[in-house]
Design a protein around this motif. Structure first.
Motif, PDB file in Angstrom:
ATOM      1  N   LEU A 172       0.838  -1.215   0.000  1.00 39.35           N
ATOM      2  CA  LEU A 172       0.000   0.000   0.000  1.00 39.35           C
ATOM      3  C   LEU A 172       0.868   1.258   0.000  1.00 39.35           C
ATOM      4  O   LEU A 172       0.600   2.226  -0.712  1.00 39.35           O
ATOM      5  CB  LEU A 172      -0.920  -0.005   1.232  1.00 39.35           C
ATOM      6  N   PHE A 173       1.933   1.206   0.817  1.00 38.12           N
ATOM      7  CA  PHE A 173       2.810   2.378   0.910  1.00 38.12           C
ATOM      8  C   PHE A 173       3.557   2.597  -0.412  1.00 38.12           C
ATOM      9  O   PHE A 173       3.754   3.731  -0.855  1.00 38.12           O
ATOM     10  CB  PHE A 173       3.785   2.195   2.078  1.00 38.12           C
ATOM     11  N   ALA A 174       3.939   1.478  -1.062  1.00 36.78           N
ATOM     12  CA  ALA A 174       4.622   1.585  -2.359  1.00 36.78           C
ATOM     13  C   ALA A 174       3.708   2.254  -3.384  1.00 36.78           C
ATOM     14  O   ALA A 174       4.151   3.079  -4.193  1.00 36.78           O
ATOM     15  CB  ALA A 174       5.037   0.205  -2.844  1.00 36.78           C
ATOM     16  N   TYR A 175       2.423   1.911  -3.331  1.00 37.07           N
ATOM     17  CA  TYR A 175       1.454   2.537  -4.243  1.00 37.07           C
ATOM     18  C   TYR A 175       1.453   4.059  -4.060  1.00 37.07           C
ATOM     19  O   TYR A 175       1.519   4.821  -5.035  1.00 37.07           O
ATOM     20  CB  TYR A 175       0.060   1.957  -3.970  1.00 37.07           C
ATOM     21  N   GLU A 176       1.438   4.489  -2.803  1.00 42.08           N
ATOM     22  CA  GLU A 176       1.418   5.936  -2.527  1.00 42.08           C
ATOM     23  C   GLU A 176       2.725   6.606  -2.962  1.00 42.08           C
ATOM     24  O   GLU A 176       2.707   7.689  -3.567  1.00 42.08           O
ATOM     25  CB  GLU A 176       1.219   6.167  -1.026  1.00 42.08           C
ATOM     26  N   LEU A 177       3.838   5.922  -2.672  1.00 38.87           N
ATOM     27  CA  LEU A 177       5.141   6.519  -3.014  1.00 38.87           C
ATOM     28  C   LEU A 177       5.334   6.610  -4.522  1.00 38.87           C
ATOM     29  O   LEU A 177       5.832   7.619  -5.036  1.00 38.87           O
ATOM     30  CB  LEU A 177       6.272   5.690  -2.389  1.00 38.87           C
ATOM     31  N   PRO A 179       1.010  -0.795  14.406  1.00 40.28           N
ATOM     32  CA  PRO A 179       0.152   0.407  14.436  1.00 40.28           C
ATOM     33  C   PRO A 179       0.844   1.624  13.818  1.00 40.28           C
ATOM     34  O   PRO A 179       0.216   2.403  13.108  1.00 40.28           O
ATOM     35  CB  PRO A 179      -0.102   0.634  15.923  1.00 40.28           C
ATOM     36  N   TRP A 180       2.144   1.751  14.088  1.00 38.92           N
ATOM     37  CA  TRP A 180       2.880   2.902  13.530  1.00 38.92           C
ATOM     38  C   TRP A 180       3.004   2.807  12.019  1.00 38.92           C
ATOM     39  O   TRP A 180       2.891   3.820  11.322  1.00 38.92           O
ATOM     40  CB  TRP A 180       4.270   2.999  14.181  1.00 38.92           C
ATOM     41  N   LEU A 181       3.245   1.581  11.543  1.00 37.90           N
ATOM     42  CA  LEU A 181       3.316   1.412  10.085  1.00 37.90           C
ATOM     43  C   LEU A 181       1.956   1.748   9.457  1.00 37.90           C
ATOM     44  O   LEU A 181       1.891   2.352   8.379  1.00 37.90           O
ATOM     45  CB  LEU A 181       3.719  -0.027   9.729  1.00 37.90           C
ATOM     46  N   GLY A 182       0.890   1.380  10.176  1.00 39.65           N
ATOM     47  CA  GLY A 182      -0.459   1.717   9.703  1.00 39.65           C
ATOM     48  C   GLY A 182      -0.645   3.226   9.610  1.00 39.65           C
ATOM     49  O   GLY A 182      -1.187   3.744   8.618  1.00 39.65           O
ATOM     50  N   VAL A 213       1.207   4.519   6.609  1.00 40.65           N
ATOM     51  CA  VAL A 213       0.488   4.225   5.356  1.00 40.65           C
ATOM     52  C   VAL A 213      -0.662   5.215   5.160  1.00 40.65           C
ATOM     53  O   VAL A 213      -0.877   5.716   4.045  1.00 40.65           O
ATOM     54  CB  VAL A 213      -0.026   2.763   5.354  1.00 40.65           C
ATOM     55  N   VAL A 214      -1.369   5.544   6.228  1.00 44.67           N
ATOM     56  CA  VAL A 214      -2.491   6.497   6.106  1.00 44.67           C
ATOM     57  C   VAL A 214      -1.957   7.900   5.782  1.00 44.67           C
ATOM     58  O   VAL A 214      -2.459   8.566   4.860  1.00 44.67           O
ATOM     59  CB  VAL A 214      -3.341   6.505   7.399  1.00 44.67           C
ATOM     60  N   ILE A 215      -0.919   8.313   6.504  1.00 42.03           N
ATOM     61  CA  ILE A 215      -0.352   9.655   6.244  1.00 42.03           C
ATOM     62  C   ILE A 215       0.226   9.723   4.826  1.00 42.03           C
ATOM     63  O   ILE A 215       0.158  10.757   4.162  1.00 42.03           O
ATOM     64  CB  ILE A 215       0.731   9.996   7.298  1.00 42.03           C
ATOM     65  N   GLY A 216       0.761   8.598   4.363  1.00 40.77           N
ATOM     66  CA  GLY A 216       1.368   8.554   3.023  1.00 40.77           C
ATOM     67  C   GLY A 216       0.404   8.920   1.911  1.00 40.77           C
ATOM     68  O   GLY A 216       0.826   9.315   0.821  1.00 40.77           O
ATOM     69  N   LEU A 217      -0.887   8.830   2.186  1.00 47.08           N
ATOM     70  CA  LEU A 217      -1.877   9.209   1.162  1.00 47.08           C
ATOM     71  C   LEU A 217      -1.767  10.684   0.782  1.00 47.08           C
ATOM     72  O   LEU A 217      -2.183  11.091  -0.298  1.00 47.08           O
ATOM     73  CB  LEU A 217      -3.293   8.913   1.673  1.00 47.08           C
ATOM     74  N   ALA A 218      -1.180  11.480   1.692  1.00 49.31           N
ATOM     75  CA  ALA A 218      -1.059  12.922   1.409  1.00 49.31           C
ATOM     76  C   ALA A 218       0.135  13.225   0.499  1.00 49.31           C
ATOM     77  O   ALA A 218       0.199  14.300  -0.104  1.00 49.31           O
ATOM     78  CB  ALA A 218      -0.920  13.694   2.719  1.00 49.31           C
TER      79      ALA A 218
END
Lengths: 291, 218
Positions: B147-152, B193-196, B199-204
């Protein structure tokens, strides 16, 4: 309807223009003419909100384009250079997609134009020719039914037939209900058939802004043969004199008798002075020079 | 906006569903084959005393899926600066991009959740709940990395300046490395939880690129 006030823009240290101002009144079609690199696309980008100028502002419907209420864009049609559209969509899909955003959407206008192309509704845009894509882009603009149109190099990649088709449809559409258009094209012959007013840009400034009819009425191309070693360059009101074997060609807004007086006052010896009216392309080249 | 994104990416997501579920199915079949060859007690022993998780094949699959999903969705927007069309729509450009990101994020999340559910169901037929939990908790950071890779990658694709894009790639590689630093099972449990949150913040992140695009940075 469109007001650009004191626009200044630089790319790095290169000045594109400083304090550029112009307006397009309601119901007028204004064409921006200029050589490559004079800032036509920069102006279009600023005007469509995709470039923040170093200073100055562009207003459409009285609102600064930066920070404009997005809903006002319902009344602004934008044609991106090369008739760019979502090429992964089909003719039907793209119509359905846009229809949801525009309350005044008229799909009949779009499908009428598409029926002339003789392409199936499930034809993907990426598989269409450049000319056909231009008609899709125009059809979408017309279906949107905007009050203001911004068209960036609408003739790019089109053969003469499609260019003519595009112009005929566009002119008919625009004149039918007092729409305001700001456009550029690298083919000036096309502009002559379409625009009411023109801005001719030179590097860093506006050379002139006036109605095309007035420009074509007043501008003259002169030819004469110099009988001494005079040089016409640098004389005010004489644009870009080009000498070849003693024969000089130049442009001017002066009438014949006033030009003769000017040349006489500068002590220039000449013979065989002739003048002729020219088309917009020749006037453009005369005003901006061939180089 | 979801309509456009669906038309653009539907074939990719169809292939993605087929591939990821097939791989999950393959891993479950493989475990069942081992059970029939060596017996369930042997597998339990290997799982408990040798920290085997049996689904190593899936290690980088979510990461690859996330990267390709972003490329498939956002590269067509950048070709001929087509993103201008989206940003000219009569709604805020932040809203337009948020809808695009939401589509991709939710689609990936649904596929990844589906994969995990399939694994849970498959593993439950062989292992005790504690071992299943052990395997799934080990795999969760891989899916978060996807998910994080998608955002990055969306952030990189939408960045208008090439030099800045290269810097973004380096930052993205460093960020994703965090998800793969420890090969030990359940090494990330306390960090989940921190990775979660990351991932949520990464959407910005992609929004910052679009703001730069809107300003005409080149």
């Amino acid at each position: 309807m469109i007001d650009c006030i004191n626009l200044t823009h630089y790319y790095g240290k290169r000045c594109i223009y400083e304090n550029l101002s112009f307006s397009v009144p309601r119901g007028r079609i204004l064409g921006l003419l200029g050589k490559n690199g004079t800032g036509k696309t920069t102006t279009i980008n600023i005007l469509s909100g995709f470039l923040k100028p170093r200073s100055g502002e562009c207003r459409i419907f009285g609102q600064n384009i930066i920070g404009m209420n997005p809903e006002l864009r319902r009344d602004i049609g934008l044609l991106i250079e090369g008739h760019v559209q979502y090429s992964f969509m089909t003719i039907r899909q793209i119509e359905r997609f846009y229809a949801r955003f525009y309350p005044k959407w008229d799909k009949n206008v779009y499908y009428d134009l598409m029926s002339m192309l003789k392409v199936a509704p499930n034809q993907r845009i990426s598989r269409m020719s450049c000319g056909q894509r231009s008609q899709v882009a125009l059809g979408l603009l017309m279906a949107q039914n905007p009050q203001v149109l911004i068209l960036d190099d609408f003739s790019l990649g089109l053969d003469p037939g499609y260019r003519r088709l595009f112009i005929d449809y566009l002119r008919d559409f625009v004149k039918s209900s007092e729409r305001t258009v700001f456009l550029t094209s690298h083919i000036i012959q096309d502009m002559e058939k379409l625009i009411d007013d023109c801005i001719i840009m030179d590097y860093g400034k506006i050379l002139l802004q006036m109605p095309v009819n007035e420009l074509l009425e007043k501008y003259r191309q002169y030819n004469l043969k110099l009988t001494d070693n005079s040089d016409l360059s640098g004389i005010e009101d004489i644009f870009h004199p080009m000498a070849m074997h003693g024969n000089v060609e130049f442009g001017s807004f002066l009438e014949m008798d006033k030009l003769q007086s000017l040349l006489q006052s500068k002590g220039i010896k000449y013979e065989n002075l002739t003048s002729q009216k020219v088309n917009l392309e020749d006037a453009f080249i005369g005003l901006t020079g061939k180089y | 906006m979801f309509y456009k994104e669906w038309i653009k990416t539907r074939w990719f997501y169809l292939v993605c569903i087929l591939v990821t579920f097939s791989l999950c199915g393959y891993e479950i079949l493989n475990i069942n084959r081992l059970v029939s060859l060596k017996g369930a007690s042997h597998l339990w022993e290997v799982a408990m005393f040798r920290d085997a998780i049996f689904i190593d094949l899936l290690h980088y699959v979510p990461l690859l899926v996330g990267i390709v999903a972003a490329v498939v969705q956002f590269v067509p927007e950048l070709v001929q600066k087509r993103l201008k069309l989206t940003m000219h729509l009569p709604q805020g450009y932040v809203r337009s991009l948020s809808e695009m990101l939401a589509f991709g994020f939710v689609a990936l999340l649904a596929i990844f959740c589906g994969n995990l559910v399939m694994l849970i169901v498959g593993l439950n037929s062989v292992f005790a709940g504690e071992i299943v939990s052990h395997i799934i908790l080990t795999a969760v950071p891989w899916y978060m990395a996807g998910l994080f890779a998608y955002e990055l990658v969306a952030w990189i694709c939408l960045e208008p300046v090439w030099r800045r894009r290269i810097l973004d790639i380096l930052i993205a590689v460093a960020c994703l490395r965090v998800f793969y630093m420890s090969p030990l099972p359940e090494a990330y449990n306390s960090m989940l939880p921190w990775l979660g949150v990351v991932v949520v913040i990464g959407l910005a992140l992609p929004l910052t690129s679009v703001v730069r695009f809107k300003e005409g940075r080149e």
